[in-house]
Design a protein around this motif. Sequence first.
Motif, PDB file in Angstrom:
ATOM      1  N   VAL A   1       0.857  -1.177   0.000  1.00 19.54           N
ATOM      2  CA  VAL A   1       0.000   0.000   0.000  1.00 19.54           C
ATOM      3  C   VAL A   1       0.900   1.235   0.000  1.00 19.54           C
ATOM      4  O   VAL A   1       0.835   2.062  -0.910  1.00 19.54           O
ATOM      5  N   ALA A   2       1.768   1.329   0.978  1.00 21.59           N
ATOM      6  CA  ALA A   2       2.697   2.460   1.065  1.00 21.59           C
ATOM      7  C   ALA A   2       3.686   2.232   2.201  1.00 21.59           C
ATOM      8  O   ALA A   2       3.396   1.500   3.145  1.00 21.59           O
TER       9      ALA A   2
ATOM     10  N   SER B   1       6.023   4.088   5.336  1.00 21.93           N
ATOM     11  CA  SER B   1       5.992   5.285   6.182  1.00 21.93           C
ATOM     12  C   SER B   1       7.215   5.240   7.086  1.00 21.93           C
ATOM     13  O   SER B   1       7.942   4.238   7.117  1.00 21.93           O
TER      14      SER B   1
ATOM     15  N   CYS C   1      -6.727   5.339  19.062  1.00 19.75           N
ATOM     16  CA  CYS C   1      -5.834   6.203  18.278  1.00 19.75           C
ATOM     17  C   CYS C   1      -6.323   6.304  16.823  1.00 19.75           C
ATOM     18  O   CYS C   1      -6.344   7.393  16.238  1.00 19.75           O
TER      19      CYS C   1
ATOM     20  N   ASN D   1      -7.861   9.834  15.030  1.00 16.61           N
ATOM     21  CA  ASN D   1      -7.098  10.475  13.946  1.00 16.61           C
ATOM     22  C   ASN D   1      -7.597  10.227  12.522  1.00 16.61           C
ATOM     23  O   ASN D   1      -7.406  11.081  11.651  1.00 16.61           O
ATOM     24  N   VAL D   2      -8.172   9.065  12.259  1.00 11.96           N
ATOM     25  CA  VAL D   2      -8.531   8.747  10.873  1.00 11.96           C
ATOM     26  C   VAL D   2      -9.918   8.105  10.736  1.00 11.96           C
ATOM     27  O   VAL D   2     -10.121   7.200   9.925  1.00 11.96           O
TER      28      VAL D   2
ATOM     29  N   PHE E   1      -4.969   4.724   8.613  1.00 19.07           N
ATOM     30  CA  PHE E   1      -4.030   5.817   8.376  1.00 19.07           C
ATOM     31  C   PHE E   1      -3.489   5.811   6.940  1.00 19.07           C
ATOM     32  O   PHE E   1      -3.430   6.845   6.284  1.00 19.07           O
TER      33      PHE E   1
ATOM     34  N   ARG F   1      -2.639   5.666   3.108  1.00 18.45           N
ATOM     35  CA  ARG F   1      -3.201   5.848   1.773  1.00 18.45           C
ATOM     36  C   ARG F   1      -2.323   5.116   0.774  1.00 18.45           C
ATOM     37  O   ARG F   1      -1.131   4.947   1.010  1.00 18.45           O
ATOM     38  N   TYR F   2      -2.930   4.768  -0.329  1.00 16.03           N
ATOM     39  CA  TYR F   2      -2.185   4.076  -1.398  1.00 16.03           C
ATOM     40  C   TYR F   2      -1.171   5.034  -2.027  1.00 16.03           C
ATOM     41  O   TYR F   2      -1.517   6.151  -2.407  1.00 16.03           O
TER      42      TYR F   2
END
Lengths: 167, 167
Positions: B50-51, B53, B150, B154-155, B162, B164-165
Motif C-alpha cells: 500500500v505504502a 511510512s 488512536c 485520527n482517521v 491511516f 493511503r495508497y
Amino acid sequence: MRRFVPALLALVAAAGVLFSALPVLTAAESPIAAPSGVTIPKGYRNWQVVAPSQRDDKDEIRVILGNDIAMKAYRANTLPFPDGAILAKLAWMRVPSKEFPKTFVPGEAPRIEFMVKNAKKYASTGGWGFGRFINGKPASDQDHATCFPCHEANVKGHDFVFTRYAP
Amino acid sequence: MRRFVPALLALVAAAGVLFSALPVLTAAESPIAAPSGVTIPKGYRNWQVVAPSQRDDKDEIRVILGNDIAMKAYRANTLPFPDGAILAKLAWMRVPSKEFPKTFVPGEAPRIEFMVKNAKKYASTGGWGFGRFINGKPASDQDHATCFPCHEANVKGHDFVFTRYAP
C-alpha cells in the motif's frame, strides 16, 4: 508520434491535471525504453517487497520490489541473481503526516528505477541493465551513466545490489 | 523448523521452563490469536504494497501491505473497506546503511501488526480487529486496547485507516 506522448503527459502534469494518475497509466500501457534498453515492466507495482529504505539527505522514502525471479533468488540466498531478475525502486518524497506527529508518509514520486539482470546483454555493467524514469520519461544518458559506477563501488560483493531482503 | 522440535523440547524440559519457550516455536507454524481473535495471516509477506511510512520518534521504517481484497478497495477508492480486507504493518528499526551515507535500511523488526475488516464481528472498533505480535507472540490486552482509540481519534474519516495508497 510516440515520442510526443511523454512530453504531453508532462505538460498535463505540470498543469496540475490528473497529476498522480497519468504517469502510472502510461507506464502500464506502453513502457518506454531507457538508453540501456530497459523498459518499465508491466505490473511492477504488484510485485513483492524486498525492503524499504530511507534517505535523510534527499528526504525520500523508498521501497524496493522484486519480480518472481528476484524474490525467489532473495529467499534462497542465490547470488549472483539469475537472468530475468528485475528489481524496481519506488521512491517518494517524504512529507509529514497530517494525522500523526513525527511521522512521514509518501508525497510526490520523483522517479522510478529498475535493474534488469541479463549477464550477457549487460556484461559491461555487472550483468545489470539500469533504467531510470522521471514522470514516465527515461532519464538522460548522462544520468544513466552514474548508476553502475556507484553500485560497483559500493556493493560489488552483493552482485551490485544494495538492497537486502527484510523478512 | 519441524526437525528442531524434539531437540528443543528435550532442552526445554530439562531446563524446566516448558511454557516460556513454546509460544515462540508455535508462532512460525500456526499463528496465534491476538486478544481480538486476529491471527497472523499465512502468506502476508507476499502481499502487495500500500505504502511505506517512517517515524523519526521511534526510528522506524514501515511498509503497509494489503491482501487482495484490501488492494482492490484501495485502487477503486472504496470506503469503507469491505469485509475480508486485511492490512499488515511491517516495521523495522531503521539502521544506517554501511554502504551508503545518510541512508537507512531495515534492522530488527520490533513487531508486526494487522487490521482485519469484519463490520459485524468488530462493530465496537469501527469494523476492524487489531492484532499486534511481538516475536510471534500477541501483545497484551492492555496493549491492544490502545489501537482503536488512536485510529478513531485520527482517521475516522478514512475508515479508521491511516495509510493511503502510494502509486
